[in-house]
Structure formats: structure tokens, C-alpha cells
Design a protein around this motif. Structure first.
Motif, mmCIF file in Angstrom:
data_model
loop_
_atom_site.group_PDB
_atom_site.id
_atom_site.type_symbol
_atom_site.label_atom_id
_atom_site.label_comp_id
_atom_site.label_asym_id
_atom_site.label_seq_id
_atom_site.Cartn_x
_atom_site.Cartn_y
_atom_site.Cartn_z
ATOM 1 N N LYS A 171 -0.541 22.675 11.388
ATOM 2 C CA LYS A 171 -1.031 21.708 10.410
ATOM 3 C C LYS A 171 -0.750 20.292 10.895
ATOM 4 N N ARG A 172 -1.453 19.364 10.303
ATOM 5 C CA ARG A 172 -1.284 17.960 10.681
ATOM 6 C C ARG A 172 0.133 17.512 10.347
ATOM 7 N N ASP A 173 0.774 16.846 11.307
ATOM 8 C CA ASP A 173 2.174 16.473 11.125
ATOM 9 C C ASP A 173 2.385 14.964 11.131
ATOM 10 N N VAL A 174 1.334 14.233 10.726
ATOM 11 C CA VAL A 174 1.386 12.778 10.624
ATOM 12 C C VAL A 174 0.723 12.357 9.321
ATOM 13 N N ILE A 175 1.257 11.327 8.681
ATOM 14 C CA ILE A 175 0.614 10.705 7.523
ATOM 15 C C ILE A 175 0.426 9.234 7.847
ATOM 16 N N GLU A 176 -0.806 8.736 7.680
ATOM 17 C CA GLU A 176 -1.131 7.343 7.997
ATOM 18 C C GLU A 176 -1.847 6.708 6.813
ATOM 19 N N VAL A 177 -1.206 5.754 6.165
ATOM 20 C CA VAL A 177 -1.729 5.093 4.972
ATOM 21 C C VAL A 177 -1.908 3.609 5.265
ATOM 22 N N PRO A 178 -3.069 3.025 4.900
ATOM 23 C CA PRO A 178 -4.238 3.679 4.288
ATOM 24 C C PRO A 178 -5.282 4.102 5.314
ATOM 25 N N LYS A 179 -4.943 4.051 6.595
ATOM 26 C CA LYS A 179 -5.920 4.248 7.666
ATOM 27 C C LYS A 179 -6.671 5.580 7.558
ATOM 28 N N HIS A 180 -5.923 6.676 7.492
ATOM 29 C CA HIS A 180 -6.541 8.002 7.489
ATOM 30 C C HIS A 180 -6.203 8.830 6.258
ATOM 31 N N ASP A 181 -5.172 8.436 5.532
ATOM 32 C CA ASP A 181 -4.710 9.236 4.401
ATOM 33 C C ASP A 181 -4.671 8.381 3.138
ATOM 34 N N PRO A 182 -5.507 8.698 2.151
ATOM 35 C CA PRO A 182 -5.528 7.911 0.917
ATOM 36 C C PRO A 182 -4.349 8.253 0.011
ATOM 37 N N ILE A 183 -3.960 7.312 -0.837
ATOM 38 C CA ILE A 183 -2.985 7.603 -1.881
ATOM 39 C C ILE A 183 -3.521 7.062 -3.209
ATOM 40 N N SER A 184 -2.843 7.386 -4.285
ATOM 41 C CA SER A 184 -3.399 7.153 -5.617
ATOM 42 C C SER A 184 -3.096 5.777 -6.191
ATOM 43 N N ILE A 185 -2.548 4.856 -5.383
ATOM 44 C CA ILE A 185 -2.396 3.468 -5.813
ATOM 45 C C ILE A 185 -2.954 2.559 -4.728
ATOM 46 N N PRO A 186 -3.370 1.333 -5.085
ATOM 47 C CA PRO A 186 -3.855 0.390 -4.067
ATOM 48 C C PRO A 186 -2.739 0.002 -3.103
ATOM 49 N N VAL A 187 -3.120 -0.238 -1.844
ATOM 50 C CA VAL A 187 -2.158 -0.618 -0.811
ATOM 51 C C VAL A 187 -2.479 -2.029 -0.327
ATOM 52 N N ASP A 188 -1.465 -2.877 -0.259
ATOM 53 C CA ASP A 188 -1.648 -4.244 0.206
ATOM 54 C C ASP A 188 -2.265 -4.250 1.596
ATOM 55 N N GLU A 189 -3.195 -5.198 1.831
ATOM 56 C CA GLU A 189 -3.918 -5.225 3.107
ATOM 57 C C GLU A 189 -3.018 -5.562 4.296
ATOM 58 N N LEU A 190 -1.847 -6.147 4.043
ATOM 59 C CA LEU A 190 -0.911 -6.444 5.133
ATOM 60 C C LEU A 190 -0.001 -5.263 5.453
ATOM 61 N N LEU A 191 -0.197 -4.155 4.747
ATOM 62 C CA LEU A 191 0.720 -3.028 4.876
ATOM 63 C C LEU A 191 0.107 -1.911 5.716
ATOM 64 N N ASP A 192 0.822 -1.524 6.765
ATOM 65 C CA ASP A 192 0.435 -0.397 7.609
ATOM 66 C C ASP A 192 1.586 0.608 7.556
ATOM 67 N N VAL A 193 1.315 1.786 7.009
ATOM 68 C CA VAL A 193 2.377 2.771 6.774
ATOM 69 C C VAL A 193 2.023 4.068 7.478
ATOM 70 N N SER A 194 2.937 4.578 8.288
ATOM 71 C CA SER A 194 2.697 5.884 8.895
ATOM 72 C C SER A 194 4.020 6.608 9.077
ATOM 73 N N GLY A 195 3.937 7.957 9.033
ATOM 74 C CA GLY A 195 5.148 8.749 9.135
ATOM 75 C C GLY A 195 4.961 9.997 9.956
ATOM 76 N N TRP A 196 6.071 10.500 10.474
ATOM 77 C CA TRP A 196 6.079 11.740 11.246
ATOM 78 C C TRP A 196 6.852 12.806 10.484
ATOM 79 N N GLU A 197 6.305 14.004 10.492
ATOM 80 C CA GLU A 197 6.991 15.156 9.898
ATOM 81 C C GLU A 197 8.267 15.426 10.695
ATOM 82 N N LEU A 198 9.282 15.956 10.044
ATOM 83 C CA LEU A 198 10.618 16.064 10.631
ATOM 84 C C LEU A 198 10.640 16.851 11.938
#
Length: 264
Positions: free
Chosen positions: A59-86
Motif C-alpha cells: 500500500k501507499r506509504d506516503v501522505i502528501e497534503v494538499p498536493k496528492h492527498d486531500p483533507i477535510s479542511i482548507p490548507v493554507d497556500e504556504l503550507l506543504d505537508v508530507s509524511g512517511w509511514e513508520l
């Protein structure tokens, strides 16, 4: 912005049914060279519930917001958020992955939960591979130098894409340890007093003041320093042969313990 970042992280946890173990700032803010318009580069490590790992399918082991993965609240345009699964993060840690090592040493931490991150920080000193670090920073410097600093006119911010990895590689050569995060600390330690250091410090002040996108004539003293150091570091890298004890079993135990702790 910090409160907004925490809201985004909480929403990611809820929307993706994960637990975030650690979140920090990466990039220019973590290096101590932000300008007034710098993005917030938030990086995090997360863990899924146990059933996610008990599957025959990868399965996909990366989360990238808002580039590839949407979330249920608006994200500031200056914000780049990404994470790696453990598990992904631990495999990369085993290889002394420099971006991950930098996350663990970031001076701007937004969130931390559980024992895993402190354990990784403790382990990083004993299993860090200078070979991996030197090659990473050297390749980054060479690639960015070719792409950004060959034209007669260059943007101020592009110098930092080359200077920081050069100085980080020289730190590893000098101390055989993980390099300092802050750009200014690298400069003070690695570059001797003189014209070159003065030129670099002027660039730093101007970048922080907001001049980072200005196009200006190439600074020959800095370019000559970069070219010379790339050549010297390439020669040095060929001599390295440092063997690191395999930490896989320690990391397997850490993974299992963290999974239990996160969902207890």
C-alpha cells in the motif's frame, strides 16, 4: 500558522485513520534562512493501525497534503505537508537517509508522541553512515549547481541550494558526524574569515530580508569555492569505506513496540 499546522495534522490523523508520531519543519525555516515569503515545509512520521500491515498487498506509504492527498479542511497556500509511514521511515533510517536524519534534528518541532523518535535520535549517532551523507550532499550540490548557478545571472536563493549541501558534506568530512542543521552554524564552522565568508553572510542577510528572488550577476568568489569543493569532495568520497553495524533487529523491535504503544 503553528495552530493551523496542528489543526491540519489532527485532520490528517482523523481523515486517514493514522497516528502521527512526530512532525517538524524542514527546509529553509529549519536551516535558519527563511524569507518573509518562505513556505512552511512540514514533515511527519505516522503509523497505521495493525490491520493495515496485515495484508498481502503493498500500500501507499506516503501522505502528501494538499498536493496528492486531500483533507477535510482548507490548507493554507504556504503550507506543504508530507509524511512517511513508520516502516518506510525505519527502512530509510537504516540507510542513514539524510532528509530523515535532518527531520529528527530539526529545531522546529510541531508535535511528538511516544518513545520512537527519541529512540531514533539516540540510535542515529551510532549507526550514522558518513558515506551515505557525503554522497547525498555532494550529489545534491552538483545537481543544483548545474541547474541553478551556470547562467550569468542567478537568483539569490539558489546559492543556498548549493552552499548548504557543500558545507554539510564538509562538516561530515571534518567531524565524521551528522552535520549541523543551521546554515549559519555551518558557515561559522566551515568557512574561514575573509572575503568568501563576508559574501556568504551578505547573501544570507539579503535572503532573510526578502531579496531571494532577485536576479543578479553571478558571484565569482562563491562559484569558485563551490567548484573547488565539489572536486575535493568527489576525491574524498572515493576514499570512504566505513562499515556500520546492521541495526535491523533493533528497528524491528522499535517498530513492534511503537505499533503497540500508538494503538494501546
Amino acid at each position: 500558522m503553528r495552530n493551523h499546522i496542528l489543526d491540519v495534522l489532527k485532520t490528517i490523523e482523523k481523515d486517514y485513520n493514522i497516528k502521527i508520531l512526530f512532525a517538524c519543519e524542514s527546509g529553509s525555516r529549519a536551516w535558519g534562512v527563511p524569507s518573509k515569503d518562505s513556505d512552511y515545509d512540514v514533515r511527519f512520521i505516522y503509523v497505521h493501525q495493525k490491520d493495515w500491515y496485515l495484508s498481502i498487498d503493498q500500500k501507499r506509504d506516503v501522505i502528501e497534503v494538499p498536493k496528492h492527498d486531500p483533507i477535510s479542511i482548507p490548507v493554507d497556500e504556504l503550507l506543504d505537508v508530507s509524511g512517511w509511514e513508520l516502516a518506510k521511515a525505519l527502512r530509510l533510517f537504516r540507510k542513514s537517509n539524510p532528509p530523515l536524519v535532518e527531520w529528527l534534528r530539526s529545531g522546529i518541532v510541531y508535535y511528538q508522541s511516544g518513545k520512537a523518535i527519541d529512540t531514533l535520535r539516540e540510535l542515529s549517532g551510532s549507526i550514522y553512515s558518513p558515506v551515505s551523507g557525503i554522497h547525498h550532499y555532494l550529489n545534491m550540490a552538483k545537481g543544483n549547481y548545474r541547474e541553478y548557478l551556470q547562467s550569468p545571472s542567478v537568483k539569490i536563493k539558489k546559492y543556498f541550494y548549493v552552499l548548504r549541501p557543500i558545507l554539510a558534506a564538509k562538516w561530515i568530512k571534518k567531524y565524521n558526524t551528522i552535520p549541523a542543521m543551521e546554515f549559519k552554524e555551518l558557515v561559522e564552522d566551515i568557512i574561514p574569515n575573509g572575503v568568501l565568508k563576508e559574501e556568504v553572510m551578505v547573501l544570507l542577510k539579503r535572503k532573510i530580508a526578502g531579496d531571494e528572488l532577485d536576479l543578479e550577476l553571478r558571484i565569482e568568489a562563491i562559484n569558485q569555492f563551490i567548484e573547488g569543493e565539489i572536486s575535493r569532495l568527489e576525491a574524498y568520497a572515493k576514499t570512504l569505506n566505513v562499515q556500520i553495524e546492521d541495526p535491523t533487529e533493533q528497528l524491528n523491535r522499535l517498530f513492534r513496540d511503537t505499533l503497540e504503544e500508538a494503538w494501546r
